[in-house]
Design a protein around this motif. Structure first.
Motif, PDB file in Angstrom:
ATOM      1  N   LEU A 270       0.868  -1.142   0.131  1.00 37.18           N
ATOM      2  CA  LEU A 270       0.005  -0.243   0.070  1.00 37.18           C
ATOM      3  C   LEU A 270       0.880   1.273   0.059  1.00 37.18           C
ATOM      4  N   LEU A 271       2.057   1.276   0.701  1.00 39.12           N
ATOM      5  CA  LEU A 271       2.980   2.454   0.746  1.00 39.12           C
ATOM      6  C   LEU A 271       3.400   2.575  -0.625  1.00 39.12           C
ATOM      7  N   GLY A 272       3.972   1.371  -1.173  1.00 40.31           N
ATOM      8  CA  GLY A 272       4.301   1.676  -2.534  1.00 40.31           C
ATOM      9  C   GLY A 272       3.438   2.364  -3.602  1.00 40.31           C
ATOM     10  N   MET A 273       2.152   1.680  -3.574  1.00 48.03           N
ATOM     11  CA  MET A 273       1.348   2.056  -4.455  1.00 48.03           C
ATOM     12  C   MET A 273       0.918   3.780  -4.129  1.00 48.03           C
ATOM     13  N   PHE A 274       0.811   4.162  -2.938  1.00 45.50           N
ATOM     14  CA  PHE A 274       0.662   5.432  -2.504  1.00 45.50           C
ATOM     15  C   PHE A 274       1.640   6.245  -3.036  1.00 45.50           C
ATOM     16  N   ILE A 275       2.823   6.143  -2.736  1.00 40.57           N
ATOM     17  CA  ILE A 275       3.993   6.806  -3.129  1.00 40.57           C
ATOM     18  C   ILE A 275       4.052   6.814  -4.738  1.00 40.57           C
ATOM     19  N   TYR A 276       3.573   6.054  -5.321  1.00 41.00           N
ATOM     20  CA  TYR A 276       3.671   5.873  -6.839  1.00 41.00           C
ATOM     21  C   TYR A 276       2.344   6.819  -7.267  1.00 41.00           C
ATOM     22  N   ARG A 277       1.708   6.832  -6.972  1.00 39.58           N
ATOM     23  CA  ARG A 277       0.363   7.474  -7.125  1.00 39.58           C
ATOM     24  C   ARG A 277       0.604   8.889  -6.819  1.00 39.58           C
ATOM     25  N   PHE A 278       0.921   9.192  -6.020  1.00 40.40           N
ATOM     26  CA  PHE A 278       1.060  10.700  -5.369  1.00 40.40           C
ATOM     27  C   PHE A 278       2.287  11.185  -5.645  1.00 40.40           C
TER      28      PHE A 278
ATOM     29  N   GLU B 210      -0.882   2.034 -16.957  1.00 36.11           N
ATOM     30  CA  GLU B 210      -0.754   2.895 -15.604  1.00 36.11           C
ATOM     31  C   GLU B 210      -1.087   2.104 -14.338  1.00 36.11           C
ATOM     32  N   ARG B 211      -1.833   1.142 -14.660  1.00 36.85           N
ATOM     33  CA  ARG B 211      -2.117   0.370 -13.624  1.00 36.85           C
ATOM     34  C   ARG B 211      -0.927  -0.595 -13.410  1.00 36.85           C
ATOM     35  N   ILE B 212      -0.372  -1.154 -14.159  1.00 33.03           N
ATOM     36  CA  ILE B 212       0.653  -2.078 -14.266  1.00 33.03           C
ATOM     37  C   ILE B 212       1.973  -1.196 -13.493  1.00 33.03           C
ATOM     38  N   ASN B 213       1.946   0.059 -13.705  1.00 32.08           N
ATOM     39  CA  ASN B 213       3.025   0.865 -13.108  1.00 32.08           C
ATOM     40  C   ASN B 213       3.030   0.808 -11.626  1.00 32.08           C
ATOM     41  N   SER B 214       1.529   1.198 -11.066  1.00 36.07           N
ATOM     42  CA  SER B 214       1.447   1.277  -9.690  1.00 36.07           C
ATOM     43  C   SER B 214       1.480  -0.027  -9.082  1.00 36.07           C
ATOM     44  N   LEU B 215       1.143  -1.179  -9.806  1.00 40.24           N
ATOM     45  CA  LEU B 215       1.077  -2.400  -9.383  1.00 40.24           C
ATOM     46  C   LEU B 215       2.507  -2.916  -9.025  1.00 40.24           C
ATOM     47  N   SER B 216       3.192  -2.549 -10.124  1.00 43.11           N
ATOM     48  CA  SER B 216       4.782  -3.190  -9.962  1.00 43.11           C
ATOM     49  C   SER B 216       5.519  -2.445  -8.807  1.00 43.11           C
TER      50      SER B 216
ATOM     51  N   GLY C 158       3.859  -1.339  -6.165  1.00 41.03           N
ATOM     52  CA  GLY C 158       3.454  -1.904  -4.839  1.00 41.03           C
ATOM     53  C   GLY C 158       4.090  -3.313  -4.706  1.00 41.03           C
ATOM     54  N   ILE C 159       4.061  -4.034  -5.736  1.00 41.00           N
ATOM     55  CA  ILE C 159       4.783  -5.324  -5.697  1.00 41.00           C
ATOM     56  C   ILE C 159       6.237  -5.347  -5.125  1.00 41.00           C
ATOM     57  N   GLY C 160       6.990  -4.317  -5.980  1.00 44.91           N
ATOM     58  CA  GLY C 160       8.293  -4.213  -5.520  1.00 44.91           C
ATOM     59  C   GLY C 160       8.597  -3.910  -4.209  1.00 44.91           C
ATOM     60  N   SER C 161       7.724  -2.985  -3.502  1.00 45.99           N
ATOM     61  CA  SER C 161       7.671  -2.420  -2.299  1.00 45.99           C
ATOM     62  C   SER C 161       7.503  -3.721  -1.058  1.00 45.99           C
ATOM     63  N   ALA C 162       6.295  -4.346  -1.621  1.00 43.28           N
ATOM     64  CA  ALA C 162       5.972  -5.603  -0.867  1.00 43.28           C
ATOM     65  C   ALA C 162       7.054  -6.563  -0.689  1.00 43.28           C
ATOM     66  N   LEU C 163       7.961  -6.760  -1.673  1.00 46.59           N
ATOM     67  CA  LEU C 163       9.177  -7.788  -1.595  1.00 46.59           C
ATOM     68  C   LEU C 163       9.972  -7.177  -0.500  1.00 46.59           C
ATOM     69  N   VAL C 164      10.243  -5.824  -0.329  1.00 41.87           N
ATOM     70  CA  VAL C 164      10.933  -5.137   0.432  1.00 41.87           C
ATOM     71  C   VAL C 164      10.250  -5.454   1.884  1.00 41.87           C
ATOM     72  N   GLY C 165       9.276  -5.340   2.023  1.00 42.97           N
ATOM     73  CA  GLY C 165       8.668  -5.517   3.389  1.00 42.97           C
ATOM     74  C   GLY C 165       8.681  -6.717   3.831  1.00 42.97           C
ATOM     75  N   VAL C 166       8.584  -7.889   2.856  1.00 43.64           N
ATOM     76  CA  VAL C 166       9.019  -9.400   3.436  1.00 43.64           C
ATOM     77  C   VAL C 166      10.487  -9.371   3.786  1.00 43.64           C
ATOM     78  N   ALA C 167      11.311  -8.504   2.990  1.00 44.81           N
ATOM     79  CA  ALA C 167      12.686  -8.764   3.296  1.00 44.81           C
ATOM     80  C   ALA C 167      12.924  -8.216   4.639  1.00 44.81           C
ATOM     81  N   GLY C 168      12.116  -7.250   4.906  1.00 47.96           N
ATOM     82  CA  GLY C 168      12.376  -6.280   6.088  1.00 47.96           C
ATOM     83  C   GLY C 168      12.028  -7.301   7.374  1.00 47.96           C
TER      84      GLY C 168
END
Lengths: 284, 320
Positions: free
Chosen positions: A74-82, A186-192, A194-204
């Motif tokens: 969600l954080l990743g999507m948010f930062i991408y969108r805004f 555009e949807r793929i951008n924000s999704l990517s 988000g997914i990229g950030s989610a992977l960092v979350g898992v690593a965290g």
């Protein structure tokens, strides 16, 4: 010899976590051609999330993985969108600098609300060590690298075998062509993102089991990740995975052979030598 | 390239006059801010030569800044060499380092070049951080010497520093203008647009990219030497960190990369803003000023990605 083997094993273990981090970064880079300098700070947020869940609610870092993934998605999507999407059409320099701003903001904001102190999660369900013919394996580190392999595998599978995953790969290959084929880029951008950030979350969450947690932890991790991604080749998931392990090994073994103080410098030096010989990276 | 018109000469002269008179009227902290602004203006102008004109986005300028600061200080403390000679020695050393790193990176573009520049600067920083001969992480405290221009030391007032760095900035601007109006400047722009096209047109891409990096490194190194003589204390954490490199890029971007005067305007906006916000908000050590700085960078990239110089220059031109 024994010590060297130990360093090699430790290098592979940390390298696998690097791989996961770098896959997240390369996904964003490959799809959007954006370098996310805040990647390390996303990791820091993931680690703190696990820390607070552990400290306040007694949740083991391993069980906070799903929550971390969702929160960072969600954080990743948010930062991408805004933020990111606003500079995508701007000059290349602004695209490079904008995430620097986000990274400085996040690190200092974390230091402001949580103080710059170092924190550590003492006991997790997997602690202790295994002894394997003279080589000491730290259990949390092994668990982290296994978690990294599983998550990386899941990403491979997702990209190859689902409609959305294939759409992401299509955009990565050719944005215009993908757009013509009816993919909502555009949807793929924000999704990517988000997914990229989610992977960092898992690593965290995985790193929180055995690594110090502090607001500026992201700095070095972020820079090393850039080297891994560039080493692996532009947007190449396999390249990032392999390069992550290489960097982990070079860092620990190089640090042991020369001087631990120079271990990060050795990684950067290796990166410079590699791009000198192969400017496109290993798999680019 | 368009010649300098009378109008521009008047505007430029007026700005210069303000810069000469202003330090006389303001308190020491104000003078300090003016000096820092001019230091970063100089670095921004230097960055612009390689980043704005030749299209190589360096995020590693702190390495050259640091080498300049360390070379003059080390020569002064060990061999009692005048900082003025150290200034030139540091510049030459930085240029050589720039060539040594620029050559293997000559095929890198865009993001790859940016990452390579960070990697290079971090290697230099880690190296200095562990190098006992130059004080390692403790850094160097430059001894106070007799106050004189020849010694590059002034204890009683910041004013001489103001005027020296002002002269440095004018020198950097002259170099930048010379480069941008010469054949070299056209080659740089051609390289920025496309390596292949420039190559086909007969531009030696590798060589001209090296020229851009070396000129930029020399000027940045000069600013580093000045910083060392002004602050009289240097360590890797204060002169070689990524934060300095980023600040230099920001100054150039905010003002408007690819224009001669843009970085000066950028520094004039960004540095006072960050210094005064630090003075007001950062005193408790909570880093609140850095939070605002982060927001500022993000906002600039989003809302002023082409810099403010374009807008300013438009106003000046319309008045004609």
């Amino acid at each position: 010899m024994q010590i060297l083997a130990q360093q090699l094993v430790d290098g592979v273990l940390i390298g696998l976590v690097y791989s996961l981090l770098a896959i997240g970064l390369t996904l964003i880079w490959g799809v959007m051609n954006v370098l996310n300098f805040a990647h390390g700070e996303f990791l820091m947020i993931g680690m703190f999330l696990s820390y607070w869940l552990y400290t306040l609610a007694g949740v083991d870092p391993l069980f906070s993985i799903p929550l971390n993934a969702v929160a960072l998605f969600l954080l990743g999507m948010f930062i991408y969108r805004f933020i990111i999407s606003k500079v995508m059409t701007g000059p290349p320099l602004a695209q490079l600098v904008v995430t620097f701003g986000v990274s400085i903001f996040l690190a200092n904001f974390a230091a402001f609300i949580w103080t710059p102190n170092y924190r550590f999660i003492g006991h997790t369900i997997f602690s202790g060590t295994w002894h394997l013919s003279g080589i000491i394996l730290s259990v949390p580190k092994v668990i982290s690298s296994v978690g990294s392999i599983l998550t990386s595998g899941a990403v491979f599978w997702f990209l190859r075998h689902t409609r959305t995953g294939k759409a992401i790969l299509a955009v990565e290959m050719d944005r215009e062509a993908a757009l013509i084929m009816g993919i909502n880029t555009e949807r793929i951008n924000s999704l990517s993102f988000g997914i990229g950030s989610a992977l960092v979350g898992v690593a965290g969450a995985l790193l929180a089991t055995h690594y110090y947690i502090y607001p500026f932890v992201g700095g070095t991790f972020g820079l090393i990740c850039f080297c891994i991604v560039a080493l692996g080749g532009f947007g190449s998931i396999e390249g990032a995975f392999i390069a992550g392990i290489i960097v982990g090994v070079v860092q620990t073994v190089g640090g042991y052979l020369f001087d631990p103080a120079y271990k990060v410098a050795i990684v950067f030096l290796m990166y410079l030598i590699t791009v000198w010989i192969r400017p496109q990276g290993l798999r680019g | 390239m368009r010649n300098i018109t009378g109008k521009q000469l008047i505007v430029g002269g007026a700005v210069l006059a303000v810069l000469i008179i202003l330090p006389l009227l303001i308190p020491p902290f104000g003078q300090h801010v003016v000096i820092l602004t001019l230091i970063f203006a100089m670095c921004g102008v230097a960055w612009n030569i390689m980043g704005g004109y030749a299209g190589m986005f360096s995020f590693g300028q702190a390495a050259f800044f640091g080498i300049g600061a360390y070379t003059s200080s080390f020569l002064l403390m060990t061999f009692n060499v005048s900082p003025w000679i150290g200034l030139v020695a540091g510049g030459i050393l930085s240029s050589l380092m720039a060539a040594a790193i620029g050559y293997p990176c000559s095929k890198l573009r865009g993001h790859y070049f940016a990452i390579a520049s960070i990697a290079f600067a971090e290697i230099v920083r880690i190296f200095f951080n562990n190098w006992e001969m130059v004080g390692a992480a403790e850094g160097l405290t430059i001894p106070m010497r007799q106050e004189s221009l020849a010694n590059f030391t002034f204890n009683s007032s910041k004013l001489p520093y103001c005027y020296i760095i002002l002269a440095f900035v004018l020198f950097a601007l002259a170099v930048c203008r010379l480069v941008s109006t010469s054949k070299m400047g056209y080659y740089f722009r051609a390289i920025k647009e496309s390596h292949e096209v420039a190559q086909v047109l007969g531009v030696n891409v590798v060589r001209y990219r090296l020229y851009a990096i070396m000129i930029s490194a020399f000027l940045t190194s000069m600013a580093g030497t000045f910083y060392a003589q002004y602050i009289l204390y240097i360590d890797p954490a204060s002169v070689m960190v990524l934060a300095i490199s980023v600040q230099i890029v920001l100054v150039a971007m905010l003002g408007g990369a690819n224009t001669v005067l843009g970085p000066v305007v950028g520094a004039a906006i960004l540095i006072p803003l960050s210094e005064y916000s630090r003075a007001w908000l950062g005193y408790k050590g909570t880093g609140f000023d850095m939070i605002i700085y982060g927001v500022l960078i993000t906002a600039i990239s989003m809302y002023r990605p082409n810099g403010v110089w374009g807008a300013l220059a438009g106003v000046v031109r319309r008045e004609k």
